[in-house]
Design an enzyme around this catalytic site. Structure first.
Site, short mmCIF file in Angstrom:
data_model
loop_
_atom_site.label_atom_id
_atom_site.label_comp_id
_atom_site.label_asym_id
_atom_site.label_seq_id
_atom_site.Cartn_x
_atom_site.Cartn_y
_atom_site.Cartn_z
N ARG A 28 0.81 -1.21 0.00
CA ARG A 28 0.00 0.00 0.00
C ARG A 28 0.85 1.27 0.00
O ARG A 28 0.48 2.28 -0.61
CB ARG A 28 -0.93 -0.01 1.22
CG ARG A 28 -1.87 1.20 1.27
CD ARG A 28 -2.97 1.07 2.30
NE ARG A 28 -2.51 1.23 3.67
CZ ARG A 28 -3.28 1.68 4.67
NH1 ARG A 28 -4.55 1.99 4.43
NH2 ARG A 28 -2.82 1.78 5.89
N VAL A 90 -7.52 6.11 1.10
CA VAL A 90 -7.11 4.72 0.90
C VAL A 90 -7.69 3.93 2.06
O VAL A 90 -7.40 4.22 3.23
CB VAL A 90 -5.58 4.58 0.85
CG1 VAL A 90 -5.19 3.15 0.52
CG2 VAL A 90 -4.99 5.54 -0.17
N SER A 91 -8.51 2.95 1.76
CA SER A 91 -9.26 2.23 2.79
C SER A 91 -8.35 1.33 3.63
O SER A 91 -7.21 1.04 3.26
CB SER A 91 -10.36 1.39 2.15
OG SER A 91 -11.27 2.19 1.45
N MET A 92 -8.88 0.89 4.76
CA MET A 92 -8.19 -0.09 5.58
C MET A 92 -7.89 -1.34 4.75
O MET A 92 -8.77 -1.84 4.05
CB MET A 92 -9.05 -0.49 6.77
CG MET A 92 -9.36 0.63 7.74
SD MET A 92 -10.55 0.11 9.02
CE MET A 92 -9.56 -1.10 9.91
N PRO A 93 -6.67 -1.85 4.80
CA PRO A 93 -6.37 -3.07 4.04
C PRO A 93 -7.33 -4.23 4.34
O PRO A 93 -7.72 -4.95 3.42
CB PRO A 93 -4.94 -3.40 4.47
CG PRO A 93 -4.34 -2.06 4.78
CD PRO A 93 -5.46 -1.28 5.42
#
Length: 380
Positions: A28, A90-93
């Site tokens: 990421r 950017v979302s939580m993985p």
């Protein structure tokens, strides 16, 4: 099993074994800007992190299972303090890989992504299905350009379209999979039209009742006339630009408030408010149409929760006081608290179902929700 460090050190997030090698190959951090606003789990707020100033802290956030805002206020924000509304992130993985698991991507699957953002999710999917099989749409030109640069740096030839994601991308249809990385309150029919029969759509869907979403995993019917399926769990995403909440705040409701009436309810704060992703909140939103809920600040032991109608100027307020009886005030042609309480009792009477027992059926002219059985649905 690939792991993402929890920022607070507890209960580290994981990606499924199915996506572990992809997570390792497409980190990421390679898609994050120099300056960003990760959500700090300890303080429960967004903080600023800059790689040039503190590269170690920046990397810790990049590797943590936390959401990271990369743009505020549609790009109009300046400075390092958080803006008013996060508009790209950017979302939580853990959430990203849960959604990708819902898609069940196979090598060679053709995918349409709504909401390119940083380009990280597009890169993950391209690693699995091939660059030329991923088309991504981003409404913000500056965000789209940065995503293209990030993808190019990582050798990914994903097509990024600048445009309105509601319209999809008909030139590339049909798609085997459609994934939205933005929350929607109405699923655009174009997404169903552009998916092949048997194709899967995964989208964060919710109602105007709250900011809460749940991932709807819908399968397009053989004749292409509907898409239906269950919710797979609660999430919260930034909302699709252009489809944001049509709510003007408290002021327009003030004129009719003098005609209100008071009553009481046995529904207590402890029962009614069950956390940010509580199932009762989701169920009430499904059962009570055209309504917005907003909680005020807790003072002197009382918590006011306001309810506003989007179909007229009806308004209500429930004053919760812990386990005590709740005082209620309502005004307007709709008795909003009565509707909310009835929906809450309905949910309790059916065994307090969680998000995954609910589902959605979408056609060209209607959206219906259901509990357990699609044949017993109601119009939204």
């Amino acid at each position: 099993m690939s792991r993402y460090e929890k920022q607070d050190g507890r209960d580290a997030g994981t990606t499924s074994t199915d996506w572990a090698s992809v997570a390792a190959a497409v980190p990421r951090g390679g898609f994050l800007p120099e300056g960003m606003w990760p959500f700090d789990m300890e303080t429960r707020r967004s903080v600023y992190a800059n790689r040039a100033d503190d590269p170690a802290a920046w990397q810790r956030y990049a590797d943590a299972d936390v959401p990271i805002v990369t743009q505020w206020d549609d790009g109009k924000h300046e400075g390092t303090k958080p803006g008013r509304v996060g508009t790209s992130s950017v979302s939580m993985p853990s959430v990203v890989f849960r959604m990708l698991g819902d898609l069940q991507l196979d090598a060679g699957s053709r995918v349409l992504e709504i909401g390119t953002g940083s380009g990280w999710t597009a890169a993950l999917m391209a690693h699995r299905v091939g660059d030329r099989n991923v088309t991504s749409i981003e409404v913000d030109e500056a965000v789209a350009d940065e995503a293209r640069r990030a993808l190019a740096r990582h050798g990914r030839a994903v097509e990024v379209i600048t445009g309105d994601g509601c319209a999809g991308h008909p030139r590339g249809a049909p798609y085997d999979r459609v994934i939205a990385t933005v929350g929607v309150r109405t699923l655009p029919w174009a997404w169903v039209e552009q998916a092949r029969p048997g194709g899967v759509i995964a989208a964060p869907w919710g109602t105007h009742y709250s900011h809460q979403d749940a991932i709807a995993r819908l399968t397009v019917s053989r004749d292409g006339r509907q898409a239906a399926g269950p919710f797979t769990g609660p999430v919260e995403f930034m909302k699709l630009r252009g489809r944001r909440l049509p709510f003007e705040g408290h002021a327009p409701y003030a004129a009719g408030m003098a005609e209100g009436s008071t009553s009481s309810s046995s529904v207590t704060e402890t029962e009614f408010r069950r956390g940010r992703f509580g199932a009762p909140e989701f169920a009430v939103g499904l059962r009570v149409p055209d309504i917005v809920r907003r909680a005020g600040e807790k003072r002197n032991g009382g918590l006011p929760v306001w309810f506003y109608s989007l179909s007229d100027r009806s308004v209500a307020c429930a004053m919760f006081r812990g386990g005590q009886e709740t005082k209620v005030w309502q005004a307007g042609p709709r008795r909003l608290w009565d509707e909310v309480e009835a929906a809450y009792r309905w949910w309790g009477g059916r065994g307090e179902p969680d998000h995954t027992r609910f589902g959605l059926t979408v056609t060209a002219d209607a959206t219906r929700a259901w509990l357990d059985d699609p044949a017993e649905s109601w119009l939204l």
